[in-house]
Design an enzyme around this catalytic site. Sequence first.
Site, short mmCIF file in Angstrom:
data_model
loop_
_atom_site.label_atom_id
_atom_site.label_comp_id
_atom_site.label_asym_id
_atom_site.label_seq_id
_atom_site.Cartn_x
_atom_site.Cartn_y
_atom_site.Cartn_z
N ASP A 398 0.87 -1.18 0.00
CA ASP A 398 0.00 0.00 0.00
C ASP A 398 0.90 1.24 0.00
O ASP A 398 1.58 1.52 0.99
CB ASP A 398 -0.87 -0.05 1.27
CG ASP A 398 -1.90 1.07 1.33
OD1 ASP A 398 -1.68 2.12 0.68
OD2 ASP A 398 -2.90 0.90 2.04
N HIS A 399 0.88 1.95 -1.12
CA HIS A 399 1.82 3.07 -1.27
C HIS A 399 1.43 4.27 -0.40
O HIS A 399 2.19 5.23 -0.29
CB HIS A 399 1.87 3.49 -2.75
CG HIS A 399 3.21 4.03 -3.15
ND1 HIS A 399 4.11 4.55 -2.26
CD2 HIS A 399 3.81 4.13 -4.37
CE1 HIS A 399 5.19 4.96 -2.89
NE2 HIS A 399 5.04 4.71 -4.18
#
Length: 426
Positions: A398-399
């Site tokens: 999850d950036h």
Amino acid sequence: MSQLTIPEMGSNSQAEVIEILIAEGDNVELEQSTLVLESEKATIEVPADKAGTITKLLVKVGDKFNGGESYAEIDELASVEASPQLKVEATPPQAESSAPVVAQPEPVKQAVAVAAAIPAQPAGDNGNNAEVYAGPAVRKLARELGVDLTQVSGTGLKQRIQKEDVHNFVKQRLQTGVATGTGIPSVAEIDFSLFGPVHEEPLNNIKRATAKAMTIANLNVPQVTQFDEADITDLEAFRAEQNARYAKEGIKFSIVPFVIKALARCLQEFPYFNASLNPQGDGLIVKDYVHIGVAVDTPKGLLVPVLQNVDQKSVTQIRQELQEKAELARASKLSLVDMQGASMSISSLGGIGGTAFTPIVNPPEVAILGLSKATMQPVWQGEKFIPRLMLPLSLSYDHRVIDGAEAARFSQSLVNYLQDLRNLIM
Ligand code: CAO
């Protein structure tokens, strides 16, 4: 120079400024709405008690008032002062036409009667919406829905904007968005029988739950996949030794339990991989436990049992637990508790094939590791190519929570442990 003042509110509780409707340099008329205050019981519009040009604002959003304080300096054009009249609406807001019914102190009750009797005054949002006619309840609704009131046509008296106008505006925008492709368009319905024979099969509960979870994950999580390779030639030799050693007991180790053990160590080293965004999205919940979910392919669909506290378990224990949980999954005997609380997950397609894939992060987890089939590869060793068994790793993350550099470091750390298991005891 005169000052605009907050009228007495006749209450011990404070009211907080949630919106400032005027700016320095604005000309304000008597009774024009200037601030919106919110107390525990009501949303209150403060009308100007003098007319003139605002020369200095003495207030900012978040300030709290008891009543009687000055909030702006004003260069008066007219000397006629009005007795302050608060326009009040109850929280939660009532319908525009009905007077609020919550218990209020006496001065406020009077103001409610006045506010209900007079037509709406022009009021702006932060100075941009000077000609918008709307009451506090409508403004509050617009703020909650992110609607710019200047774009909404009012259907009330003197084009006053009603709640229904805001709802209709949102509805219309959503429909327009779909039509123009700016919303999330649904897939076109097609009659496949036009092209040949077809039959329909219902999705079972597991597949329906997976479909929903994957849609939620893909719509909510901006994810990236980092690819890597681990030289597991030495690990493979060790694994073969262990399999020979335990052969009489019918115990067989695959690569997965070793990867789980190495992954547990990485999660301790990189705590943000063992975290979840809080529901507001403005903080992280970092976990001190290390639980790993393992995707299991079952006849009914994908299930992800969770192995708990793997950092405290041996590879032998992890192998045993994985086997038991995978069997339970395939027999549809997992409980909900067996599938909750993972720090992150592993999806192994190594037993089937493929060189790499992009596993989907399962929120609220922030990462998932994909394993593909290990194959012999020629690896350059300075002077010549030598054959090494290479395990492809696909780390999706999850950036919002993890930066690319951190993911690359995490992945390299995992490679390091898998290439030389001795690092795990250091
Ligand atoms: N490279 C090469 N061989 C591999 C391998 C890899 N990365 N991973 C497993 N293998 C081998 C095993 O060693 C085993 O070989 P042997 O029988 O000769 O020992 C064989 O492939 C089958 O292994 P397995 O898949 O049955 O067992 P596992 O411990 O490797 O994996 C489990 C367990 C539960 C992860 C697996 O059975 C499974 O269900 N995988 C599918 C997961 C899935 O569907 N993921 C997709 C989800 S969507 O992202």
